[in-house]
Scaffold this motif. Structure first.
Motif, PDB file in Angstrom:
ATOM      1  N   SER A  13      -6.589   9.872   7.421  1.00 37.49           N
ATOM      2  CA  SER A  13      -5.365  10.451   6.395  1.00 37.49           C
ATOM      3  C   SER A  13      -4.104  10.695   6.840  1.00 37.49           C
ATOM      4  CB  SER A  13      -6.148  11.635   5.713  1.00 37.49           C
ATOM      5  OG  SER A  13      -6.410  12.744   6.686  1.00 37.49           O
ATOM      6  N   SER A  14      -4.016  10.926   8.200  1.00 37.99           N
ATOM      7  CA  SER A  14      -2.840  11.265   8.831  1.00 37.99           C
ATOM      8  C   SER A  14      -1.693  10.254   8.932  1.00 37.99           C
ATOM      9  CB  SER A  14      -2.827  11.992  10.369  1.00 37.99           C
ATOM     10  OG  SER A  14      -3.377  10.833  11.292  1.00 37.99           O
ATOM     11  N   ASN A  15      -2.377   9.213   8.712  1.00 40.38           N
ATOM     12  CA  ASN A  15      -1.358   7.877   8.516  1.00 40.38           C
ATOM     13  C   ASN A  15      -0.784   7.763   7.079  1.00 40.38           C
ATOM     14  OD1 ASN A  15      -1.543   6.993  11.136  1.00 40.38           O
ATOM     15  ND2 ASN A  15      -3.480   6.146  10.786  1.00 40.38           N
ATOM     16  N   GLY A  16      -1.447   8.411   6.162  1.00 39.82           N
ATOM     17  CA  GLY A  16      -0.901   8.359   4.762  1.00 39.82           C
ATOM     18  C   GLY A  16      -1.279   7.360   3.787  1.00 39.82           C
ATOM     19  N   TYR A  17      -2.207   6.564   4.000  1.00 39.19           N
ATOM     20  CA  TYR A  17      -2.443   5.407   3.161  1.00 39.19           C
ATOM     21  C   TYR A  17      -3.652   5.871   2.294  1.00 39.19           C
ATOM     22  CZ  TYR A  17       0.388   2.557   5.951  1.00 39.19           C
ATOM     23  OH  TYR A  17       1.292   1.754   6.651  1.00 39.19           O
ATOM     24  N   LEU A  18      -4.331   6.784   2.633  1.00 37.12           N
ATOM     25  CA  LEU A  18      -5.711   7.242   1.967  1.00 37.12           C
ATOM     26  C   LEU A  18      -5.604   8.934   2.124  1.00 37.12           C
ATOM     27  CD1 LEU A  18      -8.266   6.325   0.668  1.00 37.12           C
ATOM     28  CD2 LEU A  18      -9.496   6.859   2.850  1.00 37.12           C
ATOM     29  N   MET A  19      -5.301   9.438   0.941  1.00 35.41           N
ATOM     30  CA  MET A  19      -4.980  10.927   0.868  1.00 35.41           C
ATOM     31  C   MET A  19      -5.971  11.606  -0.122  1.00 35.41           C
ATOM     32  SD  MET A  19      -3.120  13.079   2.263  1.00 35.41           S
ATOM     33  CE  MET A  19      -1.996  12.156   2.853  1.00 35.41           C
ATOM     34  N   ASP A  20      -6.760  12.602   0.103  1.00 34.07           N
ATOM     35  CA  ASP A  20      -7.940  13.144  -0.797  1.00 34.07           C
ATOM     36  C   ASP A  20      -8.588  11.876  -1.323  1.00 34.07           C
ATOM     37  OD1 ASP A  20      -6.935  15.528  -0.490  1.00 34.07           O
ATOM     38  OD2 ASP A  20      -5.398  15.279  -1.992  1.00 34.07           O
ATOM     39  N   ASP A  21      -8.874  11.068  -0.430  1.00 35.99           N
ATOM     40  CA  ASP A  21      -9.789   9.793  -0.838  1.00 35.99           C
ATOM     41  C   ASP A  21      -9.183   8.965  -1.919  1.00 35.99           C
ATOM     42  OD1 ASP A  21     -12.072   8.235   0.281  1.00 35.99           O
ATOM     43  OD2 ASP A  21     -13.512   9.202  -1.700  1.00 35.99           O
ATOM     44  N   THR A  22      -8.066   9.030  -2.091  1.00 37.07           N
ATOM     45  CA  THR A  22      -7.353   8.033  -3.093  1.00 37.07           C
ATOM     46  C   THR A  22      -6.283   7.048  -2.336  1.00 37.07           C
ATOM     47  OG1 THR A  22      -7.553   9.837  -4.859  1.00 37.07           O
ATOM     48  CG2 THR A  22      -5.777   8.257  -5.107  1.00 37.07           C
TER      49      THR A  22
ATOM     50  N   ALA B 103       0.780  -1.055   0.033  1.00 38.09           N
ATOM     51  CA  ALA B 103       0.110   0.049  -0.017  1.00 38.09           C
ATOM     52  C   ALA B 103       0.994   1.319  -0.076  1.00 38.09           C
ATOM     53  CB  ALA B 103      -0.988  -0.111   1.220  1.00 38.09           C
ATOM     54  N   TYR B 104       0.644   1.914  -0.724  1.00 34.20           N
ATOM     55  CA  TYR B 104       1.474   3.486  -1.011  1.00 34.20           C
ATOM     56  C   TYR B 104       1.059   4.299   0.151  1.00 34.20           C
ATOM     57  CZ  TYR B 104       3.417   7.733  -2.877  1.00 34.20           C
ATOM     58  OH  TYR B 104       4.302   8.715  -3.057  1.00 34.20           O
ATOM     59  N   ASN B 105       2.288   4.717   0.966  1.00 30.33           N
ATOM     60  CA  ASN B 105       1.959   5.870   1.696  1.00 30.33           C
ATOM     61  C   ASN B 105       2.357   7.282   1.118  1.00 30.33           C
ATOM     62  OD1 ASN B 105       2.844   7.418   4.393  1.00 30.33           O
ATOM     63  ND2 ASN B 105       1.973   5.713   5.155  1.00 30.33           N
ATOM     64  N   PHE B 106       1.179   8.078   1.190  1.00 32.65           N
ATOM     65  CA  PHE B 106       1.636   9.565   0.536  1.00 32.65           C
ATOM     66  C   PHE B 106       2.602  10.260   1.354  1.00 32.65           C
ATOM     67  CE2 PHE B 106      -2.297   7.817  -1.548  1.00 32.65           C
ATOM     68  CZ  PHE B 106      -2.209   8.301  -2.743  1.00 32.65           C
ATOM     69  N   ILE B 107       2.508  10.147   2.719  1.00 32.32           N
ATOM     70  CA  ILE B 107       3.203  11.032   3.581  1.00 32.32           C
ATOM     71  C   ILE B 107       4.654  10.661   3.514  1.00 32.32           C
ATOM     72  CG2 ILE B 107       3.519  11.622   6.121  1.00 32.32           C
ATOM     73  CD1 ILE B 107       0.530  11.411   6.448  1.00 32.32           C
ATOM     74  N   ASP B 108       4.841   9.282   3.763  1.00 31.73           N
ATOM     75  CA  ASP B 108       6.512   8.747   3.638  1.00 31.73           C
ATOM     76  C   ASP B 108       6.973   8.702   2.306  1.00 31.73           C
ATOM     77  OD1 ASP B 108       6.137   8.438   6.297  1.00 31.73           O
ATOM     78  OD2 ASP B 108       5.543   6.313   6.328  1.00 31.73           O
ATOM     79  N   ASP B 109       6.109   8.831   0.969  1.00 31.52           N
ATOM     80  CA  ASP B 109       6.405   8.639  -0.205  1.00 31.52           C
ATOM     81  C   ASP B 109       7.254   7.476  -0.502  1.00 31.52           C
ATOM     82  OD1 ASP B 109       6.642   9.266  -2.781  1.00 31.52           O
ATOM     83  OD2 ASP B 109       8.579  10.499  -2.710  1.00 31.52           O
ATOM     84  N   GLU B 110       6.442   6.468  -0.201  1.00 29.75           N
ATOM     85  CA  GLU B 110       7.079   5.047  -0.358  1.00 29.75           C
ATOM     86  C   GLU B 110       6.094   4.004  -0.132  1.00 29.75           C
ATOM     87  OE1 GLU B 110      10.230   4.802   2.723  1.00 29.75           O
ATOM     88  OE2 GLU B 110       8.723   4.218   4.057  1.00 29.75           O
ATOM     89  N   TYR B 111       6.119   2.852  -0.542  1.00 27.49           N
ATOM     90  CA  TYR B 111       5.180   1.580  -0.652  1.00 27.49           C
ATOM     91  C   TYR B 111       5.466   0.831   0.473  1.00 27.49           C
ATOM     92  CZ  TYR B 111       3.968   3.032  -5.337  1.00 27.49           C
ATOM     93  OH  TYR B 111       3.229   3.524  -6.562  1.00 27.49           O
TER      94      TYR B 111
END
Length: 324
Positions: free
Chosen positions: A150-159, A110-118
């Motif tokens: 969303s603060s965990n980074g897996y779901l960002m802007d519902d994506t 699962a992509y983490n938007f905050i960490d910018d890594e999978y």
């Protein structure tokens, strides 16, 4: 009878992050929360290839397509309540024989938007796919409360973005069997090489001698070969492969030695454990003793223009292809 086809991976797999995306497939979902609002229990991807096989998009008995599937509210049948679940299906199996089998290592991400890594599952277990088990997954992939925050980074802007890697383990159906002898067979041979200063040939062979049930000889290069050419004596133990059964290798602990005729404590030797076979019938040393040292009258290696070369070896066992 209801045949269970899902091979569920252990829950709560350790996840590790990396920048590189999954090697084989990623699945991006926008407006993810609407899946639950629309009562969609499972969201499926398109098929992809990995390891020479097609995965996902499997037509089941109810004529519903299965695929790399995301369960937004968890795969409750597999114990995924309160989690986001994920699973993978092998497809295009209709042309395979009934006893087909594929073994693979499967990692989900699962992509983490905050960490910018999978964040990827680190599963090293080999999963076995066959006619009664065409699917594997992680029922408790990510806790829902963690995922939807969303603060965990897996779901960002519902994506969100999910991924999978499939590493097929292909068997070559090859193997060997090592049979160690209960009583290892010790062997030795001594070769007195006379008139060394008159040696003009590139190489000389000793008489053939028997060690175990096999025939051997020593091979001497008085002026050396390869890196020993012109500066050293090269000496090898050679197996007569005509005495070796087909597809057989001998495991041998071996010493080749230049004997010091004045002192038992100053011999020069090389020791190793090697496998002798039809394709690798010789072993020894290209630089057993330097020519300058050997020809030094005080060194003890050349006495009355005679050198003494020895081999001591122990046949430890045999290696043959597996037949079982």
């Amino acid at each position: 009878m209801d045949i269970k086809t899902i091979d569920t991976l252990c829950s709560d797999k350790t996840m590790k992050g990396r920048k590189a995306p999954p090697s084989h497939y990623t699945f991006k979902i926008k407006s993810f929360s609407w899946l639950s609002k629309a009562s969609v229990q499972k969201c499926t991807s398109e098929e992809f290839e990995a390891g020479g096989y097609k995965w996902v998009k499997l037509l089941d008995e109810q004529r519903h397509y299965r695929s790399l599937s995301i369960y937004p509210d968890g795969n409750k049948k597999e114990g995924g309540k309160d989690h986001v679940s994920i699973d993978l299906v092998l497809v295009d199996t209709s042309s395979r024989p009934l006893d087909w089998e594929i073994n693979a290592i499967v990692n989900f991400s699962a992509y983490n938007f905050i960490d910018d890594e999978y964040h990827i599952t680190q599963d090293t277990d080999v999963r076995r796919f066959h006619v009664l088990k065409t699917e594997c997954g992680v029922a408790k992939f990510i806790d829902r409360s963690t995922f939807y925050d969303s603060s965990n980074g897996y779901l960002m802007d519902d994506t969100c973005v999910f991924g999978v890697e499939v590493f097929v383990v292909k068997s070559t159906n090859r193997g060997d069997c090592l049979s160690m002898f209960e009583g290892p067979i010790p062997c030795s041979y001594t070769w007195k090489f006379t008139n060394f200063s008159s040696a003009k040939l590139d190489k000389y062979e000793s008489e053939t001698f028997v060690g175990g049930n096999y025939k051997w000889k020593l091979l001497l290069y008085p002026n050396g070969i390869v890196e020993g050419k012109g500066n050293s004596v090269s000496l090898f133990l050679v197996l007569d492969v005509s005495t070796l059964p087909a597809n057989t290798k001998l495991v041998v602990e071996n010493i080749v030695r230049a004997k010091n005729q004045k002192s038992d404590e100053r011999h020069l030797q090389t020791k190793a454990c090697r496998k002798f076979s039809n394709s690798n019938a010789a072993w020894g040393s290209r630089q057993l003793v330097a020519l300058a040292k050997l020809k030094d009258p005080n060194s003890g290696f050349l006495v009355d223009d005679t050198c003494v070369f020895e081999t001591e070896f122990t046949i430890l066992g045999v290696m043959m292809p597996r037949t079982d």
